[in-house]
Motif scaffolding. Structure first.
Motif, PDB file in Angstrom:
ATOM      1  N   TRP A 158       0.830  -1.182   0.000  1.00 35.72           N
ATOM      2  CA  TRP A 158       0.000   0.000   0.000  1.00 35.72           C
ATOM      3  C   TRP A 158       0.868   1.236   0.000  1.00 35.72           C
ATOM      4  N   ARG A 193     -16.242  -0.395   1.283  1.00 40.11           N
ATOM      5  CA  ARG A 193     -16.200  -1.189   2.511  1.00 40.11           C
ATOM      6  C   ARG A 193     -15.412  -0.419   3.576  1.00 40.11           C
ATOM      7  N   ASP A 194     -15.387  -0.957   4.773  1.00 38.22           N
ATOM      8  CA  ASP A 194     -14.661  -0.340   5.902  1.00 38.22           C
ATOM      9  C   ASP A 194     -15.226   1.023   6.324  1.00 38.22           C
ATOM     10  N   ILE A 195     -16.399   1.373   5.805  1.00 36.12           N
ATOM     11  CA  ILE A 195     -17.078   2.593   6.267  1.00 36.12           C
ATOM     12  C   ILE A 195     -18.558   2.231   6.413  1.00 36.12           C
ATOM     13  N   GLU A 196     -19.292   3.071   7.147  1.00 40.91           N
ATOM     14  CA  GLU A 196     -20.739   2.833   7.218  1.00 40.91           C
ATOM     15  C   GLU A 196     -21.351   3.208   5.883  1.00 40.91           C
ATOM     16  N   VAL A 209      -3.844   3.920   6.020  1.00 36.21           N
ATOM     17  CA  VAL A 209      -5.202   3.441   6.298  1.00 36.21           C
ATOM     18  C   VAL A 209      -6.251   4.540   6.124  1.00 36.21           C
ATOM     19  N   GLU A 210      -5.956   5.748   6.639  1.00 42.97           N
ATOM     20  CA  GLU A 210      -6.958   6.834   6.573  1.00 42.97           C
ATOM     21  C   GLU A 210      -7.257   7.195   5.126  1.00 42.97           C
ATOM     22  N   HIS A 218     -12.769   4.715  -0.043  1.00 43.70           N
ATOM     23  CA  HIS A 218     -14.066   4.020   0.020  1.00 43.70           C
ATOM     24  C   HIS A 218     -15.217   5.015   0.103  1.00 43.70           C
ATOM     25  N   ARG A 219     -14.995   6.107   0.849  1.00 44.19           N
ATOM     26  CA  ARG A 219     -16.055   7.136   0.920  1.00 44.19           C
ATOM     27  C   ARG A 219     -16.269   7.765  -0.454  1.00 44.19           C
ATOM     28  N   ARG A 266      -6.944   5.298   2.550  1.00 46.29           N
ATOM     29  CA  ARG A 266      -7.660   4.198   1.881  1.00 46.29           C
ATOM     30  C   ARG A 266      -9.131   4.193   2.292  1.00 46.29           C
ATOM     31  N   ARG A 267      -9.362   4.547   3.567  1.00 50.56           N
ATOM     32  CA  ARG A 267     -10.766   4.644   4.013  1.00 50.56           C
ATOM     33  C   ARG A 267     -11.464   5.773   3.256  1.00 50.56           C
TER      34      ARG A 267
END
Ligand SMILES: NC(=O)c1ccc[n+]([C@@H]2O[C@H](COP(=O)([O-])OP(=O)(O)OC[C@H]3O[C@@H](n4cnc5c(N)ncnc54)[C@H](OP(=O)(O)O)[C@@H]3O)[C@@H](O)[C@H]2O)c1
Length: 245
Positions: free
Chosen positions: A31, A68-71, A35-36, A42-43, A38-39
């Motif tokens: 990667w 994924r990994d988010i609501e 992480v932030e 997803h948004r 990548r999140r």
């Protein structure tokens, strides 16, 4: 007559090192960003109806391109793979596991390809709820890209119960560069990660001279963990200026 209204708004999104590399010389990109960031990707995916990658990225990373990994309780974006010369089709013909994995999950994958009759028999194995081939005659790559996207918009509207108004392109560098050269990009979202890799292969570029180059306007910037995300608007989406079909 080519109608600009029939093309979606295109966001180009990628993560690169400080020296502009999207992957290392052994083609690894997982990667580059943290992480932030990548999140955040997803948004961002959640705001587009479809996410597109090039054949090489798909075959190398087998990327799901899901939110994924988010609501998120909305509809998953469709996956779009550009496969101008049937490289993915050939791989699907030779590898039934790949075909199975491509047809898993809740949403559809669209394969944008040339009109390649050699692969009609593999299409018989496609579940049209999960995998559809969108064909456009391959001649010149940019014309093919424009034509395929217009076809995709038409097919998408018939098969999904919604319109394709926002398309996100996630790489690799070849695909991102071709979208820029074809004047198809409206927005750029570029994550800069604090790494230096060296190498020349995985860079986004247009090969333009400075006097002809597109200018981008910064919309915003944001720190996501150790990465800096830059958002740009393309000042002159050049679909109409550069290509008349
Ligand atoms: N850092 C990031 O954000 C990020 C994101 C995504 C991917 N990646 C990395 O990027 C690497 C893959 O990128 P890539 O640049 O090698 O490939 P790519 O962009 O994934 O795929 C290249 C695509 O462009 C087509 N193409 C381009 N120019 C063409 C032309 N003139 N005529 C015909 N077809 C043309 C190729 O067709 P053919 O298949 O017919 O050759 C292929 O479908 C992987 O290592 C992946 O991990 C990084």
């Amino acid at each position: 007559m080519y109608r600009i209204g029939s093309l979606p708004q295109v966001t180009l999104k990628w993560a690169q090192t400080l020296d502009g590399q999207l992957a290392d010389d052994s083609d690894q990109s997982q990667w580059i960003s943290g992480v932030e960031e990548r999140r955040y990707t997803h948004r961002l995916r959640a705001t587009h109806q479809a996410i597109l990658v090039g054949a090489q990225t798909f075959l190398k990373d087998l990327c799901q391109l899901t939110v994924r990994d988010i609501e998120f309780d909305g509809q998953q974006p469709a996956r779009v793979i550009i496969d101008p010369r049937g490289r993915v089709l050939k791989a699907l013909k030779e590898n039934s596991h790949l075909l199975l994995s491509l047809q898993m999950g809740p949403r559809r994958t669209y394969l944008l390809t040339d009109i390649l009759d050699d692969y009609d028999d593999i299409e018989e194995l496609f579940d049209p709820k999960k995998l559809l081939r969108v064909r456009y005659r391959f001649n010149d790559f940019r014309q093919w890209l424009h034509g395929s996207l217009r076809q995709l918009v038409l097919v998408f509207e018939k098969t999904e119960v919604r319109r394709l108004t926002h398309l996100m392109v996630e790489g690799g560098a070849t695909t991102l560069s071709e979208f820029l050269k074809a004047g198809l990009a409206h927005r750029l979202e570029v994550a800069i990660s604090p790494l230096i890799l060296g190498g020349r292969r995985h860079r986004v570029g247009t090969g333009s001279l400075l006097k002809n180059v597109d200018r981008f306007e910064v919309e915003s910037k944001e720190q996501l963990g150790s990465d800096i995300l830059l958002r740009y608007k393309v000042m002159t989406p050049t679909c109409t200026q550069r290509l008349t079909i």
